[in-house]
Scaffold this motif. Structure first.
Motif, mmCIF file in Angstrom:
data_model
loop_
_atom_site.group_PDB
_atom_site.id
_atom_site.type_symbol
_atom_site.label_atom_id
_atom_site.label_comp_id
_atom_site.label_asym_id
_atom_site.label_seq_id
_atom_site.Cartn_x
_atom_site.Cartn_y
_atom_site.Cartn_z
ATOM 1 N N GLN A 1 0.840 -1.204 0.000
ATOM 2 C CA GLN A 1 0.000 0.000 0.000
ATOM 3 C C GLN A 1 0.878 1.259 0.000
ATOM 4 O OE1 GLN A 1 -2.619 -1.784 3.334
ATOM 5 N NE2 GLN A 1 -3.878 -0.161 2.530
ATOM 6 N N VAL B 1 2.433 1.727 -3.533
ATOM 7 C CA VAL B 1 1.459 2.273 -4.493
ATOM 8 C C VAL B 1 1.283 3.786 -4.264
ATOM 9 C CG1 VAL B 1 -0.986 2.249 -5.179
ATOM 10 C CG2 VAL B 1 0.252 0.091 -4.897
ATOM 11 N N ASN B 2 1.166 4.187 -3.002
ATOM 12 C CA ASN B 2 1.008 5.621 -2.690
ATOM 13 C C ASN B 2 2.213 6.444 -3.133
ATOM 14 O OD1 ASN B 2 -1.513 5.214 -1.563
ATOM 15 N ND2 ASN B 2 -0.730 4.987 0.525
ATOM 16 N N ARG C 1 2.454 6.557 -7.068
ATOM 17 C CA ARG C 1 1.410 7.442 -7.633
ATOM 18 C C ARG C 1 1.756 8.914 -7.389
ATOM 19 N NH1 ARG C 1 -4.072 4.262 -6.133
ATOM 20 N NH2 ARG C 1 -4.316 3.065 -8.059
ATOM 21 N N ILE D 1 -0.902 3.884 -11.967
ATOM 22 C CA ILE D 1 -1.295 2.534 -11.518
ATOM 23 C C ILE D 1 -2.819 2.540 -11.453
ATOM 24 C CG2 ILE D 1 -1.169 0.830 -9.645
ATOM 25 C CD1 ILE D 1 1.532 2.127 -8.831
ATOM 26 N N LYS E 1 -6.751 1.161 -10.827
ATOM 27 C CA LYS E 1 -7.399 0.514 -9.665
ATOM 28 C C LYS E 1 -7.261 -0.996 -9.772
ATOM 29 C CE LYS E 1 -10.117 0.591 -5.953
ATOM 30 N NZ LYS E 1 -9.650 -0.665 -5.359
ATOM 31 N N GLU F 1 -4.909 -2.690 -11.348
ATOM 32 C CA GLU F 1 -3.502 -3.064 -11.100
ATOM 33 C C GLU F 1 -3.192 -2.994 -9.607
ATOM 34 O OE1 GLU F 1 -1.286 -1.713 -15.260
ATOM 35 O OE2 GLU F 1 -1.725 -0.204 -13.735
ATOM 36 N N GLU F 2 -3.703 -1.971 -8.952
ATOM 37 C CA GLU F 2 -3.492 -1.819 -7.500
ATOM 38 C C GLU F 2 -4.048 -3.033 -6.758
ATOM 39 O OE1 GLU F 2 -4.831 1.131 -3.795
ATOM 40 O OE2 GLU F 2 -5.550 1.537 -5.819
ATOM 41 N N ASP F 3 -5.286 -3.397 -7.058
ATOM 42 C CA ASP F 3 -5.915 -4.543 -6.394
ATOM 43 C C ASP F 3 -5.160 -5.836 -6.685
ATOM 44 O OD1 ASP F 3 -7.782 -2.819 -5.415
ATOM 45 O OD2 ASP F 3 -9.387 -3.377 -6.806
ATOM 46 N N TYR G 1 -2.020 -6.053 -4.545
ATOM 47 C CA TYR G 1 -2.332 -6.439 -3.161
ATOM 48 C C TYR G 1 -2.619 -7.946 -3.070
ATOM 49 C CZ TYR G 1 -2.964 -1.387 -2.384
ATOM 50 O OH TYR G 1 -2.784 -0.029 -2.308
#
Length: 406
Positions: free
Chosen positions: A66, A69-70, A73, A79, A81, A83-85, A88
């Motif tokens: 997490q 990703v922050n 970005r 990235i 949504k 790809e983010e999921d 994780y």
């Protein structure tokens, strides 16, 4: 039902579950099993605090992902949504295929099947149950996704997995040398041409990371007492399988019985086998050894008693290969004392080697991004001479044999 729960972690403090899918995956019985799989195998026989589990580690990895990703970005890396999921889910499930005692039994319970292969089988099974919503996560996990930096975050030389386990394992063992600054490392990450890089300001954090990895391997993961305990555990299962095949009835849980009675390779991994594997954990092995230490078989009972009571074999580490006559002397001694065969004595007298390479120059190097825009490998960018030395594998050889009496 509120699925955005908060977990309290001794390393990072409060960890938030990022979405409802991650919550549902954590709740699944395949993932809950990781609460019963020790992260560091038999290391608790050396470091009494090392009782943390794969469950701990996987949750910690999601937390770090997490942060990654922050940070990315914020630096303008796109990235989506989805790809983010997927990131994780991939990092949460990256270790789901570990068997009892993590690496110790990787090739003992099943025939030459790595935990990565079993993790993939679990992920594919979960993908069916989760309506194909893990397809992208599987692609990233396998390294097949076109955005290479995402694959590097799951499996690379500076991946999220290592960023968590070095910090976590050093905390639970009390070995301060392994305590890396994973937060700073993550803050210094960037992406150029879809490849992961570390900004120049983070160069010392990377140096510390590589040195910490080397120290943790020699001091913890390859500690000679932990090593001999793991070797004994491998031999316990080997002997149990041998006896079972020859018709010797052994007390064991249903899941363990299944793997004692069958030779399972990757081709034999049906959904039934996978389901049975998901019921296997550290407790099955400990429970079986508590029974087997009283078995009539000389080899099995002694091996189990050694682990249960931490009365292990003597182990010596050398820089050169062990001489044959040295091995033969200890083996003959044991055969004469207990009137056992050479095959039985081989369970207690054996040699092997261990290797430590803190940084692999040719395998997905860690690249430093200079202010000028130039990108170069950490070994060239660093003024620390020993980093080049750390990229060479160091091999040590060991011999194990009983103390005076079994």
């Amino acid at each position: 039902m509120n699925k955005l729960k908060i977990l309290n972690d001794p390393i990072y403090g409060f960890i938030t579950i990022p979405n409802s899918q991650i919550f549902d995956l954590i709740q699944h019985k395949y993932f809950q099993r990781l609460r019963r799989i020790t992260q560091m195998g038999m290391s608790y026989l050396v470091y009494p605090g090392a009782h943390h589990t794969r469950f701990h580690h996987a949750i910690g990895c999601v937390h770090l992902m997490q942060q990654v990703v922050n940070v990315l970005r914020f630096k303008g890396v796109s990235i989506s949504k989805d790809e983010e999921d997927a990131l994780y889910a991939a990092i949460l499930l990256h270790d789901i295929g570990h068997g009892p005692f993590s690496h110790a039994m990787e090739h003992s319970i099943v025939n030459g099947v790595s935990h990565e292969e079993i993790s993939l089988l679990f992920m594919e099974q979960l993908n069916i149950e989760f309506n194909a919503s893990l397809t992208l996560a599987i692609k990233i996990f396998k390294g097949d996704y076109h955005r290479k930096f995402m694959c590097q975050l799951i499996s690379g030389q500076l991946d999220v997995d290592r960023a968590d386990y070095l910090k976590r394992d050093s905390f639970y063992t009390g070995v301060a040398e392994g305590n890396i600054n994973s937060e700073r490392l993550i803050t210094m990450l960037n992406v150029i041409d879809d490849e992961l890089v570390v900004e120049e300001k983070g160069i010392y954090s990377v140096e510390k990371f590589i040195v910490a990895r080397r120290l943790m391997y020699w001091q913890v993961y390859l500690h000679k007492t932990g090593l001999v305990a793991e070797q004994l555990l491998i031999r316990v299962l080997k002997r149990a399988k041998e006896l079972t095949i020859n018709g010797h009835r052994l007390e064991a849980s249903k899941a363990l019985q299944y793997f004692l009675n069958h030779e399972i390779s990757i081709e034999d991994f049906s959904s039934e086998t996978l389901n049975t594997f998901s019921e296997l954990d550290d407790y099955d092995i400990i429970s079986a050894m508590k029974h087997w230490q009283y078995d009539d078989d000389f080899v099995l009972s002694n091996l189990c008693g050694m682990i249960i009571n931490r009365n292990l074999l003597k182990i010596k580490l050398k820089n050169k290969t062990i001489k044959k006559e040295n091995l033969n002397k200890h083996r003959q001694n044991l055969m004469d004392t207990y009137k056992i065969t050479q095959a039985e004595a081989d369970y207690f007298v054996f040699t092997g080697s261990i290797s430590n390479q803190a940084y692999q120059l040719k395998h997905q190097s860690i690249n430093i991004l200079h202010k000028s825009g130039k990108i170069e490998d950490i070994v060239k960018a660093s003024d620390q001479l020993n980093l080049k030395a750390l990229s060479k594998p160091v091999t040590k050889y060991y011999i194990c044999y009983p103390k005076e009496t079994l």
